[in-house]
Design a protein around this motif. Structure first.
Motif, PDB file in Angstrom:
ATOM      1  N   PRO A 110      56.805  30.812  46.030  1.00 48.02           N
ATOM      2  CA  PRO A 110      58.427  30.925  45.877  1.00 48.02           C
ATOM      3  C   PRO A 110      59.247  29.695  45.997  1.00 48.02           C
ATOM      4  CG  PRO A 110      57.289  31.021  48.142  1.00 48.02           C
ATOM      5  CD  PRO A 110      55.972  30.511  46.969  1.00 48.02           C
ATOM      6  N   HIS A 111      59.087  28.523  45.818  1.00 47.11           N
ATOM      7  CA  HIS A 111      60.330  27.153  44.974  1.00 47.11           C
ATOM      8  C   HIS A 111      60.021  27.629  43.174  1.00 47.11           C
ATOM      9  CE1 HIS A 111      56.438  25.694  43.685  1.00 47.11           C
ATOM     10  NE2 HIS A 111      57.392  24.844  43.138  1.00 47.11           N
ATOM     11  N   VAL A 112      59.443  28.424  43.116  1.00 50.31           N
ATOM     12  CA  VAL A 112      60.040  28.748  41.558  1.00 50.31           C
ATOM     13  C   VAL A 112      60.190  29.887  41.715  1.00 50.31           C
ATOM     14  CG1 VAL A 112      58.439  28.889  39.158  1.00 50.31           C
ATOM     15  CG2 VAL A 112      57.247  27.772  41.241  1.00 50.31           C
ATOM     16  N   SER A 113      60.332  31.073  41.797  1.00 56.23           N
ATOM     17  CA  SER A 113      61.034  32.082  42.359  1.00 56.23           C
ATOM     18  C   SER A 113      62.495  31.513  42.601  1.00 56.23           C
ATOM     19  CB  SER A 113      59.907  32.982  43.491  1.00 56.23           C
ATOM     20  OG  SER A 113      59.179  33.489  43.157  1.00 56.23           O
ATOM     21  N   ALA A 114      62.775  31.264  43.400  1.00 62.12           N
ATOM     22  CA  ALA A 114      63.633  29.915  43.864  1.00 62.12           C
ATOM     23  C   ALA A 114      64.750  29.472  42.791  1.00 62.12           C
ATOM     24  CB  ALA A 114      64.111  29.655  45.153  1.00 62.12           C
ATOM     25  N   ALA A 115      63.931  29.248  42.728  1.00 60.48           N
ATOM     26  CA  ALA A 115      64.419  28.041  41.347  1.00 60.48           C
ATOM     27  C   ALA A 115      65.194  28.801  39.849  1.00 60.48           C
ATOM     28  CB  ALA A 115      63.825  26.980  40.668  1.00 60.48           C
ATOM     29  N   GLN A 207      62.339  20.673  36.743  1.00 64.07           N
ATOM     30  CA  GLN A 207      63.158  20.475  36.482  1.00 64.07           C
ATOM     31  C   GLN A 207      62.842  22.237  36.097  1.00 64.07           C
ATOM     32  OE1 GLN A 207      63.366  18.195  32.651  1.00 64.07           O
ATOM     33  NE2 GLN A 207      61.506  17.948  33.053  1.00 64.07           N
ATOM     34  N   VAL A 208      64.258  22.189  35.703  1.00 62.86           N
ATOM     35  CA  VAL A 208      64.341  24.311  35.414  1.00 62.86           C
ATOM     36  C   VAL A 208      64.704  23.929  34.241  1.00 62.86           C
ATOM     37  CG1 VAL A 208      66.056  26.194  35.663  1.00 62.86           C
ATOM     38  CG2 VAL A 208      64.926  25.043  37.483  1.00 62.86           C
ATOM     39  N   HIS A 209      64.951  24.789  33.055  1.00 60.12           N
ATOM     40  CA  HIS A 209      64.404  24.559  31.544  1.00 60.12           C
ATOM     41  C   HIS A 209      65.487  26.082  30.961  1.00 60.12           C
ATOM     42  CE1 HIS A 209      61.687  21.139  31.371  1.00 60.12           C
ATOM     43  NE2 HIS A 209      61.155  22.380  32.571  1.00 60.12           N
ATOM     44  N   GLN A 210      66.604  25.801  30.265  1.00 58.39           N
ATOM     45  CA  GLN A 210      67.371  26.668  29.758  1.00 58.39           C
ATOM     46  C   GLN A 210      67.414  26.934  28.010  1.00 58.39           C
ATOM     47  OE1 GLN A 210      70.672  25.956  33.101  1.00 58.39           O
ATOM     48  NE2 GLN A 210      70.803  28.273  33.055  1.00 58.39           N
ATOM     49  N   LEU A 211      68.011  28.315  28.155  1.00 57.19           N
ATOM     50  CA  LEU A 211      68.432  28.411  26.335  1.00 57.19           C
ATOM     51  C   LEU A 211      69.460  28.415  26.566  1.00 57.19           C
ATOM     52  CD1 LEU A 211      66.845  31.451  25.704  1.00 57.19           C
ATOM     53  CD2 LEU A 211      66.129  28.716  24.613  1.00 57.19           C
ATOM     54  N   ALA A 212      70.695  27.889  24.887  1.00 61.95           N
ATOM     55  CA  ALA A 212      72.179  27.242  24.987  1.00 61.95           C
ATOM     56  C   ALA A 212      72.815  28.714  26.299  1.00 61.95           C
ATOM     57  CB  ALA A 212      72.300  27.355  23.693  1.00 61.95           C
ATOM     58  N   ASP A 213      72.629  29.824  26.239  1.00 57.20           N
ATOM     59  CA  ASP A 213      73.179  30.951  26.988  1.00 57.20           C
ATOM     60  C   ASP A 213      73.274  31.129  28.660  1.00 57.20           C
ATOM     61  OD1 ASP A 213      70.692  31.888  27.019  1.00 57.20           O
ATOM     62  OD2 ASP A 213      71.439  34.170  26.197  1.00 57.20           O
ATOM     63  N   GLY A 214      72.349  30.586  28.674  1.00 47.41           N
ATOM     64  CA  GLY A 214      71.874  30.009  29.727  1.00 47.41           C
ATOM     65  C   GLY A 214      70.619  30.635  31.078  1.00 47.41           C
ATOM     66  N   GLU A 215      69.580  31.313  29.898  1.00 45.45           N
ATOM     67  CA  GLU A 215      69.356  31.826  30.101  1.00 45.45           C
ATOM     68  C   GLU A 215      67.772  30.819  30.367  1.00 45.45           C
ATOM     69  OE1 GLU A 215      65.594  34.969  28.796  1.00 45.45           O
ATOM     70  OE2 GLU A 215      66.913  34.625  27.502  1.00 45.45           O
ATOM     71  N   ILE A 216      67.873  31.275  32.103  1.00 45.24           N
ATOM     72  CA  ILE A 216      65.747  30.088  32.271  1.00 45.24           C
ATOM     73  C   ILE A 216      64.531  30.894  31.591  1.00 45.24           C
ATOM     74  CG2 ILE A 216      64.573  29.405  34.503  1.00 45.24           C
ATOM     75  CD1 ILE A 216      67.450  29.436  35.252  1.00 45.24           C
ATOM     76  N   TYR A 219      59.769  26.649  34.334  1.00 44.48           N
ATOM     77  CA  TYR A 219      60.328  25.314  35.607  1.00 44.48           C
ATOM     78  C   TYR A 219      59.189  24.894  35.643  1.00 44.48           C
ATOM     79  CZ  TYR A 219      60.212  23.736  40.142  1.00 44.48           C
ATOM     80  OH  TYR A 219      60.153  22.577  40.278  1.00 44.48           O
ATOM     81  N   SER A 220      59.126  23.319  36.010  1.00 48.21           N
ATOM     82  CA  SER A 220      58.718  22.804  35.376  1.00 48.21           C
ATOM     83  C   SER A 220      58.228  21.377  36.552  1.00 48.21           C
ATOM     84  CB  SER A 220      57.900  22.042  34.611  1.00 48.21           C
ATOM     85  OG  SER A 220      58.153  22.857  33.198  1.00 48.21           O
ATOM     86  N   ASP A 221      56.775  21.860  37.424  1.00 47.66           N
ATOM     87  CA  ASP A 221      56.895  20.561  38.448  1.00 47.66           C
ATOM     88  C   ASP A 221      55.938  19.544  37.253  1.00 47.66           C
ATOM     89  OD1 ASP A 221      58.065  21.212  40.839  1.00 47.66           O
ATOM     90  OD2 ASP A 221      56.088  22.704  41.063  1.00 47.66           O
ATOM     91  N   ALA A 222      56.056  18.038  37.200  1.00 45.96           N
ATOM     92  CA  ALA A 222      55.439  17.036  36.522  1.00 45.96           C
ATOM     93  C   ALA A 222      55.079  15.780  37.305  1.00 45.96           C
ATOM     94  CB  ALA A 222      56.043  16.887  35.186  1.00 45.96           C
ATOM     95  N   TYR A 223      54.000  15.320  37.803  1.00 42.88           N
ATOM     96  CA  TYR A 223      53.085  14.606  38.752  1.00 42.88           C
ATOM     97  C   TYR A 223      53.533  13.692  37.549  1.00 42.88           C
ATOM     98  CZ  TYR A 223      53.158  18.847  41.658  1.00 42.88           C
ATOM     99  OH  TYR A 223      53.432  19.658  42.407  1.00 42.88           O
ATOM    100  N   LEU A 224      54.015  12.196  37.923  1.00 42.39           N
ATOM    101  CA  LEU A 224      54.390  10.810  37.283  1.00 42.39           C
ATOM    102  C   LEU A 224      53.163   9.681  38.064  1.00 42.39           C
ATOM    103  CD1 LEU A 224      56.734  12.737  35.909  1.00 42.39           C
ATOM    104  CD2 LEU A 224      57.306  11.288  34.966  1.00 42.39           C
ATOM    105  N   ARG A 225      52.505   9.096  36.864  1.00 45.02           N
ATOM    106  CA  ARG A 225      52.002   8.002  38.225  1.00 45.02           C
ATOM    107  C   ARG A 225      53.138   6.699  37.986  1.00 45.02           C
ATOM    108  NH1 ARG A 225      46.270   6.130  35.659  1.00 45.02           N
ATOM    109  NH2 ARG A 225      46.757   4.289  36.403  1.00 45.02           N
ATOM    110  N   ASN A 226      53.456   6.409  39.799  1.00 47.17           N
ATOM    111  CA  ASN A 226      54.343   5.265  39.401  1.00 47.17           C
ATOM    112  C   ASN A 226      53.687   4.237  39.310  1.00 47.17           C
ATOM    113  OD1 ASN A 226      52.236   4.921  42.437  1.00 47.17           O
ATOM    114  ND2 ASN A 226      53.942   5.040  43.010  1.00 47.17           N
ATOM    115  N   ASP A 227      52.752   3.681  39.168  1.00 46.10           N
ATOM    116  CA  ASP A 227      52.294   2.273  38.222  1.00 46.10           C
ATOM    117  C   ASP A 227      52.495   2.667  37.033  1.00 46.10           C
ATOM    118  OD1 ASP A 227      49.784   4.511  37.566  1.00 46.10           O
ATOM    119  OD2 ASP A 227      48.820   2.486  38.208  1.00 46.10           O
ATOM    120  N   VAL A 228      52.710   3.810  36.303  1.00 50.13           N
ATOM    121  CA  VAL A 228      52.891   4.167  34.513  1.00 50.13           C
ATOM    122  C   VAL A 228      54.173   4.193  34.359  1.00 50.13           C
ATOM    123  CG1 VAL A 228      52.346   4.967  32.666  1.00 50.13           C
ATOM    124  CG2 VAL A 228      50.417   4.787  34.907  1.00 50.13           C
ATOM    125  N   PHE A 229      54.911   4.841  35.597  1.00 50.93           N
ATOM    126  CA  PHE A 229      56.181   5.842  35.232  1.00 50.93           C
ATOM    127  C   PHE A 229      57.402   4.432  35.550  1.00 50.93           C
ATOM    128  CE2 PHE A 229      54.471   8.655  33.037  1.00 50.93           C
ATOM    129  CZ  PHE A 229      54.671   9.504  32.218  1.00 50.93           C
TER     130      PHE A 229
END
Length: 267
Positions: A110-115, A207-216, A219-229
């Motif tokens: 659902p969250h991906v569809s919405a995004a 993140q939502v990733h789009q081309l220059a014309d706005g086409e999506i 969509y990404s969910d990246a889980y970053l280690r907070n002791d690294v970033f």
């Protein structure tokens, strides 16, 4: 509440991240540096000590303090545009690699569809990947790619840059998008991949990733280690350069004010 040493360390770290203090160069002398961040020399020494503990600088007896030419596995980034994890790792002088690649077609959550802007769930290509920095687990990502003619579906095709892959498939680069940073906790499977204890804190970069014309296109969910970033947020509206030839996103050409985001305490 941040102490003056916290604020000074964050400002010096920002200067290192943005290249004002380049890798391998010596920091200004103690008096000048303390004046530039508006703290006493005692407070500055505490701040520099924290940066040394983070692996960003080294102190050389009788010579001064230098920005590390080869950073420890701790990655600082500016949240400014679509972010390529591999580029972030490489720009810190570390070697990126991709492991644990799993690819399959699933029904969009659902969250991906919405995004993406879909009213109903639909088939989507899902890529799960672990990225490492000098062999240390750093980021686990779930990338949801909109199906398109010519899009590969085999694991080996997704070991490199997804931006470059999408540029080849669509004939034009990913150039715009929206990013959201939030706090998260590692589930059992995620903790195993990232080398954390179950329930350990992570940063979630969505993140939502789009081309220059706005086409999506992704969509990404990246889980970053907070002791690294360490994450900085760019404030203001900087000038931007054209998208890179390799299909990566456009990057700002000037540096405006940056503010550190407290990791593990705020979203």
């Amino acid at each position: 509440m941040p102490t003056r040493a916290d604020i000074a360390a964050g400002e010096i770290e920002r200067r290192i991240v943005t290249g004002e203090y380049a890798p391998g160069t010596q920091l200004p002398n103690e008096a000048d540096l303390a004046a530039s961040v508006n703290v006493s020399r005692t407070t500055l020494r505490e701040a520099v000590g924290r940066l040394a503990a983070m692996g960003l600088v080294t102190r050389e007896q009788g010579r001064g303090t230098y920005v590390r030419a080869q950073s420890a596995v701790r990655i600082s980034m500016l949240l400014e545009a679509n972010l390529s994890v591999s580029d972030m790792i490489r720009e810190m002088g570390l070697e990126p690699a991709t492991t644990e690649v799993r690819v399959g077609i699933e029904v969009s959550p659902p969250h991906v569809s919405a995004a993406i802007g879909w009213r109903e769930p639909a088939p989507i290509l899902v890529v799960h990947r672990l990225r490492t920095a000098d062999g240390v687990p750093a980021v686990f990502s779930d990338d949801y790619i909109v199906l398109a003619p010519g899009l590969p579906t085999e694991g080996p095709d997704f070991s490199g840059s997804l931006y470059e892959l999408l540029a080849r498939v669509h004939g034009r680069p990913v150039s715009t998008g929206h990013a959201r940073l939030s706090a998260g906790k590692a589930t059992a499977g995620l903790a195993r991949s990232l080398g954390l204890e179950e329930g350990g804190l992570t940063l979630v970069l969505s993140q939502v990733h789009q081309l220059a014309d706005g086409e999506i296109v992704m969509y990404s969910d990246a889980y970053l280690r907070n002791d690294v970033f360490t994450v900085h947020v760019r404030r203001g509206v900087p000038d931007r350069e054209p998208a890179s030839p390799g299909g990566g996103p456009a990057r700002p050409s000037v540096v405006t004010q940056a503010k550190e985001v407290g990791i593990g305490s705020t979203s």
